[in-house]
Design a protein around this motif. Structure first.
Motif, PDB file in Angstrom:
ATOM      1  N   VAL A 132     -14.921  49.955 -32.623  1.00 50.20           N
ATOM      2  CA  VAL A 132     -15.015  48.975 -33.706  1.00 50.20           C
ATOM      3  C   VAL A 132     -16.083  47.922 -33.416  1.00 50.20           C
ATOM      4  O   VAL A 132     -16.418  47.131 -34.287  1.00 50.20           O
ATOM      5  CB  VAL A 132     -13.666  48.268 -34.005  1.00 50.20           C
ATOM      6  CG1 VAL A 132     -12.746  49.171 -34.794  1.00 50.20           C
ATOM      7  CG2 VAL A 132     -12.997  47.792 -32.750  1.00 50.20           C
TER       8      VAL A 132
ATOM      9  N   ILE B   8     -18.330  46.773 -40.538  1.00 48.55           N
ATOM     10  CA  ILE B   8     -17.184  47.566 -40.067  1.00 48.55           C
ATOM     11  C   ILE B   8     -16.713  48.455 -41.207  1.00 48.55           C
ATOM     12  O   ILE B   8     -16.500  49.654 -41.046  1.00 48.55           O
ATOM     13  CB  ILE B   8     -16.021  46.659 -39.597  1.00 48.55           C
ATOM     14  CG1 ILE B   8     -16.406  45.917 -38.325  1.00 48.55           C
ATOM     15  CG2 ILE B   8     -14.775  47.502 -39.327  1.00 48.55           C
ATOM     16  CD1 ILE B   8     -15.303  45.029 -37.794  1.00 48.55           C
TER      17      ILE B   8
ATOM     18  N   ILE C  69      -8.270  50.713 -38.846  1.00 50.23           N
ATOM     19  CA  ILE C  69      -9.435  50.481 -39.701  1.00 50.23           C
ATOM     20  C   ILE C  69      -8.993  50.180 -41.123  1.00 50.23           C
ATOM     21  O   ILE C  69      -9.563  49.323 -41.803  1.00 50.23           O
ATOM     22  CB  ILE C  69     -10.372  51.695 -39.683  1.00 50.23           C
ATOM     23  CG1 ILE C  69     -10.759  52.041 -38.256  1.00 50.23           C
ATOM     24  CG2 ILE C  69     -11.626  51.439 -40.469  1.00 50.23           C
ATOM     25  CD1 ILE C  69     -11.299  53.433 -38.149  1.00 50.23           C
TER      26      ILE C  69
ATOM     27  N   ILE D 230      -8.215  46.581 -41.542  1.00 56.39           N
ATOM     28  CA  ILE D 230      -9.418  45.731 -41.675  1.00 56.39           C
ATOM     29  C   ILE D 230      -9.878  45.764 -43.123  1.00 56.39           C
ATOM     30  O   ILE D 230     -10.223  44.742 -43.723  1.00 56.39           O
ATOM     31  CB  ILE D 230     -10.562  46.217 -40.759  1.00 56.39           C
ATOM     32  CG1 ILE D 230     -10.147  46.129 -39.298  1.00 56.39           C
ATOM     33  CG2 ILE D 230     -11.823  45.387 -40.990  1.00 56.39           C
ATOM     34  CD1 ILE D 230     -11.250  46.468 -38.325  1.00 56.39           C
TER      35      ILE D 230
ATOM     36  N   PHE E  72     -17.487  52.576 -41.029  1.00 58.40           N
ATOM     37  CA  PHE E  72     -16.317  53.441 -40.874  1.00 58.40           C
ATOM     38  C   PHE E  72     -16.041  54.223 -42.153  1.00 58.40           C
ATOM     39  O   PHE E  72     -15.619  55.376 -42.102  1.00 58.40           O
ATOM     40  CB  PHE E  72     -15.085  52.632 -40.446  1.00 58.40           C
ATOM     41  CG  PHE E  72     -15.004  52.460 -38.962  1.00 58.40           C
ATOM     42  CD1 PHE E  72     -14.422  53.438 -38.168  1.00 58.40           C
ATOM     43  CD2 PHE E  72     -15.536  51.346 -38.343  1.00 58.40           C
ATOM     44  CE1 PHE E  72     -14.370  53.294 -36.794  1.00 58.40           C
ATOM     45  CE2 PHE E  72     -15.477  51.196 -36.974  1.00 58.40           C
ATOM     46  CZ  PHE E  72     -14.896  52.170 -36.196  1.00 58.40           C
ATOM     47  N   CYS E  73     -16.283  53.600 -43.292  1.00 57.76           N
ATOM     48  CA  CYS E  73     -16.111  54.301 -44.561  1.00 57.76           C
ATOM     49  C   CYS E  73     -16.976  55.556 -44.582  1.00 57.76           C
ATOM     50  O   CYS E  73     -16.508  56.644 -44.905  1.00 57.76           O
ATOM     51  CB  CYS E  73     -16.489  53.375 -45.713  1.00 57.76           C
ATOM     52  SG  CYS E  73     -16.552  54.180 -47.297  1.00 57.76           S
TER      53      CYS E  73
END
Lengths: 310, 291
Positions: B41, B228, A111, A114, B232-233
């Motif tokens: 993801v 994304i 991640i 990304i 995810f953050c």
């Protein structure tokens, strides 16, 4: 020894083709295929050997490309200098990202990479000197002898980059680095307990992998005589690098070559015959199919076939 | 850069609304990745798929939020199928599920995105409703109704999921599976079925989140890429699997993004979520509200 003889033969053949009167389109397509091979090979050093998925291929590739543009615009640096500088910047980025996220589980590294793509893209969009969001047109210097056109010269250049990438991947695989990385992939805890310096090895792999991706990106602006953030930082590079390795087979340096060769040739054919969107779709579908049905890739299928025919 | 207290207040108000909306789009991931440890993801891609289905239903004259609710059962089934497939192909085999599981979900996201491009084209799509396009005048500030609607739905969703996970039997079972799968098996429960159910819930929630995305602004197929970073953050910042933490982290991201948007311009805003994510991963990977 056998390897180096074949490398020499391949390079001489490449030069021969570059100087022969083959149709220009061939070089256009071949540049794309060789880029895919080099990117997959670079990706596999960390992703295949150590099992850490890097989604950030376009970030490293793009850093190489923009480094080349800055050097060219600022100093008029020649192409080899641009490529070396692209590799250095790619390696530095790999070191930075690795230091932040390689301590964590693989998913966090994935991640994090990304995130790096989008941060680099935002930086370039806001940097006027390199053209911002609209991009920058580059005036290419005259093509060097003995090549007739830019496409031919850059075909030779990217072939050399790809050969260097494969040779480094081959060296890493057989050296102590490769052994350590495989230990990390099989069980990171066990590796750590038996004294393998896991973080240092992962960082080394990340730097080599990122540096190679930077080197692949550096000739791209010259090739297009244009640079622009959206296509430079496109996730299509991620799926090309990931797909090539997984479809070819991740355990051996030959895997990404086979995978990328098959995949990018197929993509070129589909782009010409159907459309650009469908070619990315095919890569996605093939990636999922292979990951589920043939986790060892083409190499694994080939090994299984050898065993059963014995 | 013009700085004034008025602008800052406006940025914060907008940030709170935006933050709740971000929390709502992340809460599905908070369950699937945070609690179930699935490297999902493709979560934002599934959500954008929900936005496009909402677009189709809303074009028939339905309210977009209602369309999202109608889509939930179908997305629940979709989620169950995705998890089942993931389990059979990767989790069950165990070894090296890391690389391949991630590659699988990444490939899935790509397939959904390109599928949407091939069906709908790359143009932006919007929906129509009474509350889209007008805004509420509050003194000197103007608050768009569409943000208020998203804010309300987001709060309701977060609250409902928090209660569901802590008060109901199956909700507690989901939390138990996140803590210790082996122990659950010893108690005679089937962890795979519970995870399948939880993943279904997470995907159903994504359908409603997708409806909110298209209410808040126009939608295009490649939008999942930005989400994304945001989702995810928030989930990592929250500390994996914490629902109230998800709301708090959503607010942190929403306010920071809104302030950057106001004072530095729209071209810097996408980097906020990704930058924050990298910082959190580097400094405090267990998140702010981690277990």
């Amino acid at each position: 020894m056998k390897y180096w003889i074949s490398v020499a033969v391949i390079l001489v053949l490449t030069l021969g083709v570059a100087l022969s009167p083959v149709n220009e389109y061939f070089f256009f397509a071949a540049y794309f295929v060789l880029t895919a091979i080099a990117l997959s090979t670079a990706w596999n050093i960390l992703g295949g050997y150590a099992g850490y998925v890097n989604f950030g291929t376009p970030a490293f590739f793009g850093v190489g490309a923009y480094t080349a543009v800055v050097l060219f615009k600022w100093l008029g640096a020649p192409l080899p200098v641009q490529i070396v500088a692209g590799a250095v910047m790619g390696g530095l980025l790999g070191f930075g990202v690795g230091l932040l996220t390689l301590r964590l589980r693989g998913i966090f590294f994935a991640i994090g990479t990304i995130a790096v793509i989008f941060i680099m893209e935002t930086l370039m969009i806001n940097w006027r000197y390199v053209g911002g969001a609209t991009g920058l047109q580059l005036v290419r210097p005259p093509v060097s002898v003995p090549f007739d056109t830019y496409a031919r010269m850059l075909f030779m250049v990217i072939a050399v980059v790809a050969v260097v990438a494969v040779s480094i991947a081959r060296y890493v695989q057989d050296s102590w680095i490769g052994r350590g990385l495989r230990a990390i992939r099989d069980s990171e805890e066990a590796a750590e307990c038996s004294g393998v310096p896991t973080l240092r090895l992962k960082l080394i792999a990340c730097v080599i992998s990122g540096g190679l991706m930077g080197a692949v990106g550096a000739p791209m602006p010259m090739y297009l005589s244009f640079i622009e953030p959206a296509s430079t930082f496109s996730l299509n590079y991620t799926i090309a690098a990931l797909g090539g390795s997984i479809i070819g087979g991740m355990s051996h340096w030959g895997g990404p070559i086979i995978g990328a060769l098959v995949l990018s040739t197929l993509q070129q054919i589909i782009t010409v015959t159907i459309s650009g969107e469908v070619n990315v779709l095919v890569v996605g579908v093939l990636l999922v199919l292979f990951v589920v049905l043939a986790p060892e890739g083409v190499l694994g299928l080939f090994k299984r076939w050898l065993r059963s025919s014995k | 850069m013009i700085f004034s207290l008025d602008l800052l207040t406006e940025a914060v108000i907008f940030g709170v609304l935006l933050g709740c909306f971000y929390a709502a789009v992340s809460i599905g991931l908070s369950v699937s990745f945070g609690l179930l440890d699935v490297p999902h993801v493709a979560h934002p891609a599934v959500m954008i798929l929900g936005s496009y289905f909402t677009y189709l239903l809303a074009n028939q004259g339905l309210d977009p939020i209602l369309s999202g609710v109608i889509l939930m059962p179908a997305f629940f089934v979709l989620g169950v199928l995705i998890y089942r497939f993931y389990y059979e192909s990767f989790e069950k085999r165990g070894s090296e599920a890391g690389v391949r599981g991630l590659a699988f979900f990444f490939g899935l996201a790509f397939i959904i995105e390109i599928g949407l491009i091939l069906t709908f084209g790359v143009d932006q799509r919007t929906v129509r409703a009474a509350y889209i396009g007008s805004s509420w005048e509050l003194g000197d500030y103007r608050i768009p109704y569409r943000m208020l609607v998203a804010f309300g739905v987001a709060l309701a969703l977060t609250l409902a999921l928090t209660i569901y996970l802590s008060k109901t039997f199956i909700g507690r079972a989901i939390k138990a599976v996140a803590q210790d799968q082996g122990a659950l098996r010893l108690m005679g429960a089937n962890p795979v079925r519970i995870k399948q159910w939880a993943f279904g819930i997470a995907t159903a929630v994504s359908a409603l989140a997708g409806a909110m995305v298209i209410v808040v602004g126009p939608v295009e197929p490649s939008m999942d890429r930005l989400y994304i970073g945001r989702t995810f953050c928030i989930v990592v910042l929250a500390g994996l699997g914490s629902m109230t933490g998800t709301l708090a982290s959503g607010l942190i991201l929403g306010i920071s993004e809104s302030i950057v948007l106001m004072f530095f311009g729209a071209s810097w805003a996408p980097a906020v979520a990704f930058g924050l994510l990298l910082v959190v991963l580097g400094i405090r990977p267990q998140g702010l509200f981690g277990r």
